[in-house]
Each structure stands twice: as C-alpha cells, then as structure tokens.
Write a protein that holds these residues in place. Sequence first.
Motif, PDB file in Angstrom:
ATOM      1  N   SER A   1      52.725  34.740  74.120  1.00  0.00           N
ATOM      2  CA  SER A   1      52.518  33.286  74.084  1.00  0.00           C
ATOM      3  C   SER A   1      53.503  32.617  73.139  1.00  0.00           C
ATOM      4  O   SER A   1      53.994  31.516  73.416  1.00  0.00           O
ATOM      5  CB  SER A   1      51.081  32.972  73.658  1.00  0.00           C
ATOM      6  OG  SER A   1      50.156  33.472  74.587  1.00  0.00           O
ATOM      7  N   SER A   2      53.809  33.273  72.021  1.00  0.00           N
ATOM      8  CA  SER A   2      54.772  32.720  71.068  1.00  0.00           C
ATOM      9  C   SER A   2      56.151  32.599  71.702  1.00  0.00           C
ATOM     10  O   SER A   2      56.840  31.587  71.544  1.00  0.00           O
ATOM     11  CB  SER A   2      54.860  33.606  69.816  1.00  0.00           C
ATOM     12  OG  SER A   2      53.666  33.555  69.066  1.00  0.00           O
ATOM     13  N   VAL A   3      56.553  33.627  72.418  1.00  0.00           N
ATOM     14  CA  VAL A   3      57.868  33.611  73.077  1.00  0.00           C
ATOM     15  C   VAL A   3      57.936  32.500  74.114  1.00  0.00           C
ATOM     16  O   VAL A   3      58.900  31.731  74.181  1.00  0.00           O
ATOM     17  CB  VAL A   3      58.159  34.982  73.720  1.00  0.00           C
ATOM     18  CG1 VAL A   3      59.384  34.893  74.628  1.00  0.00           C
ATOM     19  CG2 VAL A   3      58.369  36.039  72.649  1.00  0.00           C
TER      20      VAL A   3
ATOM     21  N   ALA B   1      61.555  28.521  66.329  1.00  0.00           N
ATOM     22  CA  ALA B   1      60.983  29.790  65.876  1.00  0.00           C
ATOM     23  C   ALA B   1      59.509  29.552  65.578  1.00  0.00           C
ATOM     24  O   ALA B   1      59.134  28.457  65.149  1.00  0.00           O
ATOM     25  CB  ALA B   1      61.698  30.303  64.627  1.00  0.00           C
ATOM     26  N   ILE B   2      58.687  30.562  65.804  1.00  0.00           N
ATOM     27  CA  ILE B   2      57.239  30.398  65.634  1.00  0.00           C
ATOM     28  C   ILE B   2      56.682  31.497  64.739  1.00  0.00           C
ATOM     29  O   ILE B   2      56.926  32.681  64.973  1.00  0.00           O
ATOM     30  CB  ILE B   2      56.519  30.420  66.995  1.00  0.00           C
ATOM     31  CG1 ILE B   2      56.956  29.217  67.838  1.00  0.00           C
ATOM     32  CG2 ILE B   2      55.003  30.418  66.805  1.00  0.00           C
ATOM     33  CD1 ILE B   2      56.373  29.191  69.232  1.00  0.00           C
TER      34      ILE B   2
ATOM     35  N   ARG C   1      59.599  37.685  58.987  1.00  0.00           N
ATOM     36  CA  ARG C   1      60.698  38.493  59.536  1.00  0.00           C
ATOM     37  C   ARG C   1      60.517  38.692  61.040  1.00  0.00           C
ATOM     38  O   ARG C   1      61.487  38.634  61.808  1.00  0.00           O
ATOM     39  CB  ARG C   1      60.755  39.847  58.825  1.00  0.00           C
ATOM     40  CG  ARG C   1      61.958  40.700  59.210  1.00  0.00           C
ATOM     41  CD  ARG C   1      61.963  42.039  58.480  1.00  0.00           C
ATOM     42  NE  ARG C   1      62.092  41.839  57.041  1.00  0.00           N
ATOM     43  CZ  ARG C   1      61.110  42.021  56.177  1.00  0.00           C
ATOM     44  NH1 ARG C   1      59.903  42.398  56.603  1.00  0.00           N
ATOM     45  NH2 ARG C   1      61.300  41.832  54.886  1.00  0.00           N
ATOM     46  N   ASP C   2      59.283  38.911  61.474  1.00  0.00           N
ATOM     47  CA  ASP C   2      59.017  39.078  62.908  1.00  0.00           C
ATOM     48  C   ASP C   2      59.365  37.801  63.679  1.00  0.00           C
ATOM     49  O   ASP C   2      59.904  37.857  64.790  1.00  0.00           O
ATOM     50  CB  ASP C   2      57.546  39.428  63.134  1.00  0.00           C
ATOM     51  CG  ASP C   2      57.204  40.839  62.676  1.00  0.00           C
ATOM     52  OD1 ASP C   2      58.133  41.632  62.463  1.00  0.00           O
ATOM     53  OD2 ASP C   2      56.004  41.126  62.514  1.00  0.00           O
ATOM     54  N   ALA C   3      59.036  36.646  63.089  1.00  0.00           N
ATOM     55  CA  ALA C   3      59.348  35.368  63.745  1.00  0.00           C
ATOM     56  C   ALA C   3      60.855  35.203  63.910  1.00  0.00           C
ATOM     57  O   ALA C   3      61.334  34.770  64.969  1.00  0.00           O
ATOM     58  CB  ALA C   3      58.775  34.214  62.930  1.00  0.00           C
ATOM     59  N   LEU C   4      61.602  35.568  62.879  1.00  0.00           N
ATOM     60  CA  LEU C   4      63.062  35.472  62.954  1.00  0.00           C
ATOM     61  C   LEU C   4      63.621  36.463  63.970  1.00  0.00           C
ATOM     62  O   LEU C   4      64.471  36.108  64.802  1.00  0.00           O
ATOM     63  CB  LEU C   4      63.666  35.732  61.579  1.00  0.00           C
ATOM     64  CG  LEU C   4      65.205  35.780  61.509  1.00  0.00           C
ATOM     65  CD1 LEU C   4      65.805  34.465  61.981  1.00  0.00           C
ATOM     66  CD2 LEU C   4      65.665  36.112  60.090  1.00  0.00           C
ATOM     67  N   SER C   5      63.138  37.702  63.921  1.00  0.00           N
ATOM     68  CA  SER C   5      63.632  38.728  64.852  1.00  0.00           C
ATOM     69  C   SER C   5      63.358  38.346  66.302  1.00  0.00           C
ATOM     70  O   SER C   5      64.209  38.528  67.178  1.00  0.00           O
ATOM     71  CB  SER C   5      62.981  40.080  64.539  1.00  0.00           C
ATOM     72  OG  SER C   5      63.316  40.512  63.235  1.00  0.00           O
ATOM     73  N   SER C   6      62.168  37.799  66.556  1.00  0.00           N
ATOM     74  CA  SER C   6      61.820  37.371  67.911  1.00  0.00           C
ATOM     75  C   SER C   6      62.741  36.241  68.365  1.00  0.00           C
ATOM     76  O   SER C   6      63.233  36.244  69.499  1.00  0.00           O
ATOM     77  CB  SER C   6      60.360  36.913  67.955  1.00  0.00           C
ATOM     78  OG  SER C   6      60.031  36.414  69.237  1.00  0.00           O
ATOM     79  N   GLY C   7      62.969  35.267  67.471  1.00  0.00           N
ATOM     80  CA  GLY C   7      63.856  34.159  67.813  1.00  0.00           C
ATOM     81  C   GLY C   7      65.273  34.616  68.081  1.00  0.00           C
ATOM     82  O   GLY C   7      65.951  34.105  68.987  1.00  0.00           O
ATOM     83  N   GLN C   8      65.746  35.596  67.318  1.00  0.00           N
ATOM     84  CA  GLN C   8      67.091  36.133  67.542  1.00  0.00           C
ATOM     85  C   GLN C   8      67.162  36.874  68.873  1.00  0.00           C
ATOM     86  O   GLN C   8      68.120  36.713  69.635  1.00  0.00           O
ATOM     87  CB  GLN C   8      67.474  37.062  66.392  1.00  0.00           C
ATOM     88  CG  GLN C   8      67.682  36.360  65.060  1.00  0.00           C
ATOM     89  CD  GLN C   8      67.811  37.322  63.896  1.00  0.00           C
ATOM     90  OE1 GLN C   8      67.286  38.439  63.939  1.00  0.00           O
ATOM     91  NE2 GLN C   8      68.501  36.906  62.837  1.00  0.00           N
TER      92      GLN C   8
ATOM     93  N   THR D   1      66.448  31.875  70.777  1.00  0.00           N
ATOM     94  CA  THR D   1      65.918  30.534  70.475  1.00  0.00           C
ATOM     95  C   THR D   1      66.296  30.102  69.063  1.00  0.00           C
ATOM     96  O   THR D   1      66.158  28.933  68.713  1.00  0.00           O
ATOM     97  CB  THR D   1      64.382  30.506  70.608  1.00  0.00           C
ATOM     98  OG1 THR D   1      63.805  31.398  69.654  1.00  0.00           O
ATOM     99  CG2 THR D   1      63.954  30.905  72.008  1.00  0.00           C
ATOM    100  N   VAL D   2      66.750  31.045  68.255  1.00  0.00           N
ATOM    101  CA  VAL D   2      67.191  30.760  66.891  1.00  0.00           C
ATOM    102  C   VAL D   2      68.702  30.733  66.843  1.00  0.00           C
ATOM    103  O   VAL D   2      69.361  31.650  67.348  1.00  0.00           O
ATOM    104  CB  VAL D   2      66.647  31.827  65.903  1.00  0.00           C
ATOM    105  CG1 VAL D   2      67.365  31.752  64.564  1.00  0.00           C
ATOM    106  CG2 VAL D   2      65.154  31.648  65.697  1.00  0.00           C
ATOM    107  N   GLY D   3      69.260  29.660  66.243  1.00  0.00           N
ATOM    108  CA  GLY D   3      70.695  29.541  66.060  1.00  0.00           C
ATOM    109  C   GLY D   3      71.058  29.650  64.591  1.00  0.00           C
ATOM    110  O   GLY D   3      70.286  30.144  63.775  1.00  0.00           O
ATOM    111  N   SER D   4      72.222  29.150  64.245  1.00  0.00           N
ATOM    112  CA  SER D   4      72.722  29.318  62.880  1.00  0.00           C
ATOM    113  C   SER D   4      71.848  28.609  61.844  1.00  0.00           C
ATOM    114  O   SER D   4      71.653  29.115  60.733  1.00  0.00           O
ATOM    115  CB  SER D   4      74.160  28.797  62.787  1.00  0.00           C
ATOM    116  OG  SER D   4      74.218  27.413  63.130  1.00  0.00           O
TER     117      SER D   4
END
Length: 432
Positions: free
Chosen positions: A27-29, A45-46, A122-129, A133-136
């Motif tokens: 659901s987060s993704v 990011a979530i 860290r999980d939120a960042l890793s998922s976004g990467q 969905t996560v940029g610079s």
Amino acid sequence: MSVLVVGMSHKSAPVDLLERVALDTDSSVKLSHRVLENEYVSESAIISTCNRVEVYVEAERFHGAVDEVSRLLAEHSGLTREELVRHVYVHYDEAAVAHLFGVASGMDSMILGESQILGQVRDALSSGQAESTVGSALNTLFQQALRIGKRGHAETGIDRLAPSIVTAGFDAAGDIVTAPSSRILVAGAGTMASLAVRTLVDRGVEPQRIWVANRTFQRAFELVAAYGVSAVRWEALDVELSAADVLITCTGAAGTVFDRERIGAAAGDRPMSVIDLALPRDVAGDVRTLPSVEVVDLEVLAAQAANAELADDVRQVQGIVADEVRSFLAAKNASKVTPTVVALRGMATEVVAAETERVLARLGDDVDDDTRREVGQALRRVAEKLIHAPTVRVKELVDGPEGLTYADALADLFALDQTTVRAVTAVGGEPS
C-alpha cells in the motif's frame, strides 16, 4: 521546490483511527506512486510504522500538494476528508525538515528515544529509491536524517529511555515475560516478531520456552534457525495459546486475530499477559475486560509515554536536531544561490575574453606578448573587482531569505541568461 510532510501519529490521532490509515508495504508503494501523479509533486517517500503514517513530498506548490495527499490518505482509509484533516499534521519547508530529523532521532516516538525508527526511516528511503519515487532532494534529506539519528544515539544516553517499542512492551508486562516457568507464544514472523524473539533471548529467556506461529510456516522456521526457538503451524495456534503464559502478537493482519472469546477460552482462570505490538491491533479491545488477562498494547504504551519526564539526554538530542536543521537549511540555501554566482562569473569571463580580443585587434600586430598578457590581466582584475562585492554579499546572506532575494536581484541586474543558471543547477557545484 520545498519539502512537505502530511502525517498522522499517536500524538494526533487515537489508535483505532491510526489502524484505519495504517499502510502495509504494498500500500505504501502504491500510494507513493499515486502521490507522484500530482502536477505539483516531483518526489515522494512514505514512513509507515506502528504509530505513524507520514507522506513526504518535494512540492512546487503547498496547497495543491497538501490537498492531493490528504485526499489520497482519506481514500485509502475510508475516512471522509473532514474526518481525516482533524487528525493530520502538515509541516512545510523548515518545519518539515525539523520534523523528520526529530522523528529519526526518536524524539517524536511513542517511546522517547527508541531506535527502531531509524530502521523504518531507512526502509522508507530504500523503498523510494527502489521505486524511483525519491530523487536528489528527498535522498539528501533522508540521508541526513539517518545520520542525525545515529549521532543522537552515539553522543547521548538516549538509549536508556527505551530502545524500542518491543522492550517498552516487555517492561510494561513485568516479570512474567522473563519468569523461568513462563511459556511464550509469538504470533507472527516479520520484522517486529524477529525483534521480539531476539530481545527475549537477549534478556535471558531460554529458546526452548519460546514458540513461534505464522501463517507461512517457513517464515517461522527461519526464526528457529536463527535463535533456536520452536515453530508451530498456524492451524495449531489455539492449542499452543492454551499452554502459553505470554502471548506476543504482531501479525500484520488487516483485522482482529484474537477476540475476547478466543483469549478467554485459552486463558480460563489462569493469569495470561498479552502484548499486542501490531497496528492495526491483533487483539480486540474488550479482551482487557477478562479478569485474568493483562493486555499491553500501543494504547497502554502511549499513555505511559505521556507521563514520562524529559531527561537531560532528550534535551541534548533536541539540541543536536536544532543545530542540524540550521546547517541543513544553510547548505540548501547556499545551493540555491550558487548557480547565480557561477553564472555571473561565467558572464564576466566571456565579457573579458571578448573585450581583450577587441582591444588587441585594434592595437595591431606591433604589440608584444608581455603587453598582450598585461591587457588581459588588467581587464580580468577590473571584472573581478566589479563582481567581488556582490558575490561575497550573496554568500553572506544565504542563511536567510534575503540571500535568495539578493540572488534573484543579481540575475535581473546583470541580465543573466536563466538557461545558463538552470544549467549550473543541473550540473551542480561552483568552481574554486
């Protein structure tokens, strides 16, 4: 573009409402991608934990982004927008940065100083990467938040308050958890269950007194291999429950797993402690009315945390967060004015080169090399002196909004090509 967070936590909403908004990994993704469909959002990011759901975005417009994120959260939870907005908080720009840094350091947790949140950030960042969905912008922000969280634990004694929700739950349940005769049943085999088993073993509980039940038996068996505990099949859960003195549950199920009738039948008249670490809750609220059963859940832990006094370590971490927020924003502002400075110097270099060529052409071939060098150096010195004061001043002002206004004024006064400024931004950095 500025960072924006729309969130809900144990501080803003009751547990039953948090249960409705809670997001699993899938659901987060999905929500993160849907948020990116908004024309004003470029990154997302979530963070979704047992006591918070927060959507971070890099947004061009505040209101357009807030409205869309709120609408999507309401749609996911089945709440009306009016019901949702009464319990959400919104932070923008500097306040959003400060909020994330506070979250990562454990200062916004149900249990002050808990370290489990670092892994969740860290999980939120890793998922976004992984999902792109996560940029610079958010990558830099989250990496800094993780560094601050580690710094707080390394430089202070904040870990003494409570390293995780798991240890806080065990502490609240009391001696029955580690009593030599207690039989412990763990329902679930995910991250929280693994942490629970590891903590039990670290506290001296013999592995042969711990049983793990999970719908996927293989996941339960992984804990057997890691810690030497026993695994039981989900179909045998009620049998094992009848023999358990302590139930630790964190299944990740969408609804109630243990209702009053089920727990009552298993416990009978004997004492039983139930530690519910799940969100949504695995244990029905009326189980606590059973006379022989003690229930420790997130609601109980939140009430205890509300009565905790701030320690000197907490104040020290808050000071670290405040210092890091100032440093982060100063660096961010500096990065915004740097393209203007670089473009101004580039324009000066082009003017000097053109004027040097024009003057030397007029002087003709009779001019020797030393004179040619002197002419070029003189023109460069004049240009450098003219732009020196403006470039120094704009760098001095980057800590406040004046720095950005001054940079814009420089671009206008010197008629800098905005395409050039944007190109510098894309490449990044300033020549020495």
